[in-house]
Design a protein around this motif. Structure first.
Motif, PDB file in Angstrom:
ATOM      1  N   GLY A 176      42.922  30.278  42.216  1.00  0.00           N
ATOM      2  CA  GLY A 176      42.459  29.367  43.265  1.00  0.00           C
ATOM      3  C   GLY A 176      42.962  29.735  44.644  1.00  0.00           C
ATOM      4  O   GLY A 176      42.358  29.367  45.656  1.00  0.00           O
ATOM      5  N   GLU A 177      44.092  30.466  44.711  1.00  0.00           N
ATOM      6  CA  GLU A 177      44.641  30.916  45.991  1.00  0.00           C
ATOM      7  C   GLU A 177      44.140  32.301  46.367  1.00  0.00           C
ATOM      8  O   GLU A 177      44.300  32.736  47.502  1.00  0.00           O
ATOM      9  N   ALA A 178      43.545  33.022  45.403  1.00  0.00           N
ATOM     10  CA  ALA A 178      43.203  34.422  45.606  1.00  0.00           C
ATOM     11  C   ALA A 178      41.758  34.646  46.040  1.00  0.00           C
ATOM     12  O   ALA A 178      41.451  35.654  46.683  1.00  0.00           O
ATOM     13  N   THR A 179      40.868  33.731  45.704  1.00  0.00           N
ATOM     14  CA  THR A 179      39.451  33.948  46.016  1.00  0.00           C
ATOM     15  C   THR A 179      38.718  32.612  46.044  1.00  0.00           C
ATOM     16  O   THR A 179      39.176  31.626  45.456  1.00  0.00           O
ATOM     17  N   ARG A 180      37.574  32.606  46.722  1.00  0.00           N
ATOM     18  CA  ARG A 180      36.686  31.436  46.679  1.00  0.00           C
ATOM     19  C   ARG A 180      35.267  31.864  46.335  1.00  0.00           C
ATOM     20  O   ARG A 180      34.306  31.137  46.576  1.00  0.00           O
ATOM     21  N   LEU A 457      43.144  34.843  51.197  1.00  0.00           N
ATOM     22  CA  LEU A 457      42.394  35.656  50.250  1.00  0.00           C
ATOM     23  C   LEU A 457      42.822  37.115  50.321  1.00  0.00           C
ATOM     24  O   LEU A 457      42.570  37.895  49.393  1.00  0.00           O
ATOM     25  N   PHE A 458      43.466  37.533  51.432  1.00  0.00           N
ATOM     26  CA  PHE A 458      44.064  38.869  51.516  1.00  0.00           C
ATOM     27  C   PHE A 458      45.502  38.855  51.007  1.00  0.00           C
ATOM     28  O   PHE A 458      45.945  39.801  50.358  1.00  0.00           O
ATOM     29  N   LEU A 459      46.229  37.795  51.323  1.00  0.00           N
ATOM     30  CA  LEU A 459      47.646  37.730  50.965  1.00  0.00           C
ATOM     31  C   LEU A 459      47.856  37.633  49.462  1.00  0.00           C
ATOM     32  O   LEU A 459      48.641  38.396  48.884  1.00  0.00           O
ATOM     33  N   THR A 460      47.178  36.702  48.803  1.00  0.00           N
ATOM     34  CA  THR A 460      47.442  36.450  47.386  1.00  0.00           C
ATOM     35  C   THR A 460      47.167  37.670  46.503  1.00  0.00           C
ATOM     36  O   THR A 460      48.027  38.059  45.708  1.00  0.00           O
ATOM     37  N   PRO A 461      45.997  38.321  46.613  1.00  0.00           N
ATOM     38  CA  PRO A 461      45.779  39.510  45.781  1.00  0.00           C
ATOM     39  C   PRO A 461      46.785  40.621  46.065  1.00  0.00           C
ATOM     40  O   PRO A 461      47.209  41.325  45.142  1.00  0.00           O
ATOM     41  N   HIS A 462      47.175  40.770  47.345  1.00  0.00           N
ATOM     42  CA  HIS A 462      48.135  41.824  47.665  1.00  0.00           C
ATOM     43  C   HIS A 462      49.510  41.505  47.075  1.00  0.00           C
ATOM     44  O   HIS A 462      50.233  42.415  46.638  1.00  0.00           O
TER      45      HIS A 462
END
Length: 666
Positions: A176-180, A457-462
């Motif tokens: 939920g924090e990584a993408t929408r 969406l950039f921070l969480t996946p990284h």
């Protein structure tokens, strides 16, 4: 094999969440179009135009000579809205349906659905032959492949398949924090971000290998192009990447010849995008391109600066200060020369956040919930899944090693070269250069996410990729000598899964069914009771739906980047100000507006204090702050300058009266 499995798993996950949220498989064509709210509807409208045109080339000509979106202006929508994804998908759809029709293969199943409202029975179709299903399905497949790529990327970075598995699980646990993408498939990030993952993987390989293989740099250039073409914002992300690489070059973590090739490939990718986007000047006036030019100049002049006999610290400061100052000045100069100084960029929004400078345009951005500061609950959610604690531990050890290297280099100009020789291999040095790059990139993404919520969406996946380094024997070999390696990793995964599984259960428990009868009534009324060339104005979100579902011309839309469009929207939104009805009517007539869609909720709605339309207008137009609200006046009685021709619980359609109509009333 594992990468393919996790990719398929993510595709199923996205499809399930999307279906659970709006019951997409049982919606009518109109309802599916309405579910693409805001700018999503604008983007999908061009896919619809391309597939419904007599031929693909005719459809392409129509969107490159679009007169419906900013009537009566004719715009190249591909250039303005980065529509290459829609062009490619429309070509694939037409090819797919053409082949299946030729062989008589059924590609969709249709059925009647009974519902509350009028009409009480609708037709719903499912399968790749349905345009909306094909469009959304392609996006979910692309984002499924992305998670498979995450596994490969993290495995390469950490040197362990356990690291790849850890990254994938972290991504799911913090989904939920990584993408929408599961809620907003047509947004530009849905198409662009997977190619950033590919680009960073290729860049990681380029930094790690000792030899300069040309194919890596060509692949890097193509990945850059694939990332930038669908999304104008991509350039700012690539700017943060150059800002992370440049200090590494200054200190000596990157070989000059390798860094020079990386810069050249980035410059080529910008030129290619500039050409493919029909000479869109935004590419050449960005901080990204300016930073590339300044980096190139500093590389060429580095030896001359070094011969000045400066100490190592001054040598670094001159290069770093020159790079930042030169990049800012060059961006301002090129923007002025190319005439794009009126373009609202991320830096404008960040400045508005920090300096508290507000005007109508910045408030239209910053009052949107996705543009708020990062909410306090976000770091807490990272902590509960142990993602943040793990990344902090990893970053601590990387910084500890880096600071030691930097301090030694200050005393010995050739320290890093000596270190390389002492170990007898390039790989050790290259490995730490990768860690420094990823850590600096993490800091850049964190700063952006704190200032603007949606950029997490950039921070969480990284962070998920960085978490894989807990499995790196090179970084934590000393720990694994004392404890059993697999036991440590599986213990971390078990602790992460406690909250992670709860997060997944919460996502799967979301159940809904899309319905918006008031808007459906509005769109059907417009379609059957107004002329095809009748021009509409209203809120940006509603205009996108009107253009998509009725193909009527509109004068404003949600893509708020262009100065002329912002000026038009300001005129349109003056209905929610305290200006006089005659003044607003005259300005709407100047825009050739025939009908205005008034939304009662907008008269009082606000996302937070200071963000209602009246508050924004009182700040923008203080001279009229003592006057009554025009919106409330029109709701009571729209005459004589407007005439109410349709209304329901949410919408009123006001006919904009010409002067002769006004006279005839009397």
């Amino acid at each position: 094999m594992i990468a393919a499995f996790v990719g398929i798993l993510h595709w199923i996950h996205l499809t399930t969440l999307f279906e659970n949220d709006r019951h997409f498989s049982h919606l009518s064509t109109l309802e599916r179009e309405m579910s693409f709210r805001n700018e999503m509807g604008l983007y999908y409208s061009y896919f619809k135009t391309l597939i419904e045109a007599p031929s693909f080339l005719e459809g392409l000509w129509m969107i490159m000579n679009d007169r419906l979106t900013e009537y009566p202006l004719v715009i190249n929508a591909v250039k303005r809205f980065h529509l290459y994804p829609e062009v490619v998908l429309a070509y694939w759809y037409r090819t797919f349906t053409g082949i299946t029709n030729l062989f008589g293969i059924e590609t969709k199943a249709c059925w009647n659905v009974t519902r509350v409202g009028f009409p009480s029975e609708i037709e719903s179709c499912e399968g790749l032959g349905d345009p909306a299903c094909f469009y959304v399905g392609a996006i979910f497949i692309l984002n499924g492949v992305m998670v498979g790529l995450f596994f490969i990327y993290a495995t390469y970075l950490s040197g362990s398949q356990l690291g790849g598995l850890l990254t994938v699980l972290c991504y799911f646990f913090n989904h939920g924090e990584a993408t929408r993408v599961m809620w907003t498939p047509p947004l530009r990030e849905s198409f662009a971000y997977p190619f950033l993952v590919l680009q960073m993987y290729i860049l990681t390989m380029s930094l790690r290998i000792s030899k300069n293989y040309g194919q890596y740099y060509i692949a890097l250039c193509l990945a850059n192009v694939a990332f930038m073409l669908p999304w104008g914002f991509a350039q700012f992300i690539l700017f943060t990447q150059i800002a992370s690489l440049f200090p590494m070059y200054v200190v000596g973590y990157i070989e000059p010849s390798k860094f020079q090739k990386i810069i050249y490939m980035n410059m080529v990718s910008v030129i290619l995008c500039f050409i493919l986007m029909f000479g869109n000047p935004v590419y050449l006036s960005s901080y990204y391109f300016s930073s590339l030019l300044m980096t190139w100049v500093i590389i060429l002049k580095r030896n001359k600066i070094h011969r000045m006999g400066l100490c190592e610290l001054n040598f670094w400061l001159i290069q770093g200060g020159g790079w930042w100052l030169g990049t800012i000045i060059l961006q301002l100069v090129t923007s002025e020369i190319l005439g794009v100084s009126d373009h609202i960029s991320l830096t404008n929004l960040i400045a508005a956040r920090i300096l508290h400078h507000t005007d109508f345009d910045t408030l239209m951005y910053t009052c949107a919930p996705e543009s708020y500061f990062m909410e306090q609950a976000t770091p807490l959610r990272y902590i509960k899944t142990l993602l943040l604690p793990v990344v902090i531990v990893i970053a601590y050890f990387i910084f500890k090693k880096t600071i030691r290297d930097v301090l030694c280099a200050l005393y010995t100009n050739t320290y890093l070269r000596k270190q390389l020789l002492e170990h007898g291999e390039v790989k050790i040095f290259s490995f730490y250069s990768l860690l420094v790059f990823h850590t600096l990139q993490l800091l850049a993404f964190a700063a952006l996410a704190i200032l603007i919520l949606r950029l997490k969406l950039f921070l969480t996946p990284h962070m998920c990729v960085m978490a894989s380094l807990i499995c790196s024997r090179r970084l934590f070999g000393w720990l694994f000598q004392r404890f059993r390696f697999e036991s440590v990793i599986f213990g971390i995964l078990a602790a992460m899964s406690i909250q992670g599984c709860a997060n997944l259960h919460n996502q799967w428990s979301i159940r809904g069914e899309f319905t918006n009868m008031p808007q459906e009534e509005l769109l059907l009324w417009i379609k059957y009771n107004t002329r095809p060339d009748a021009v509409f104005a209203g809120t940006m979100q509603t205009m996108a739906s009107i253009k998509l579902s009725t193909q009527h011309p509109i004068v404003n839309h949600p893509h708020y980047e262009d100065a002329d469009l912002r000026a038009r929207t300001k005129i349109v939104y003056s209905v929610y100000s305290r200006k006089s009805a005659k003044e607003v009517r005259d300005k709407l007539l100047a825009l050739h507006v025939n009908y205005y869609v008034l939304e009662e909720a907008w008269c009082i709605w606000r996302t937070k204090p200071g963000c209602s339309m009246l508050e924004i207008w009182d700040l923008e137009d203080p001279s009229n702050s003592a006057n009554p609200s025009l919106c409330s006046t029109l709701l009571r009685d729209a005459r004589p300058y407007f005439t109410t021709v349709f209304q329901n619980t949410l919408y009123r359609v006001l006919k904009v009266n010409q002067e002769r109509d006004y006279i005839s009333i009397f």
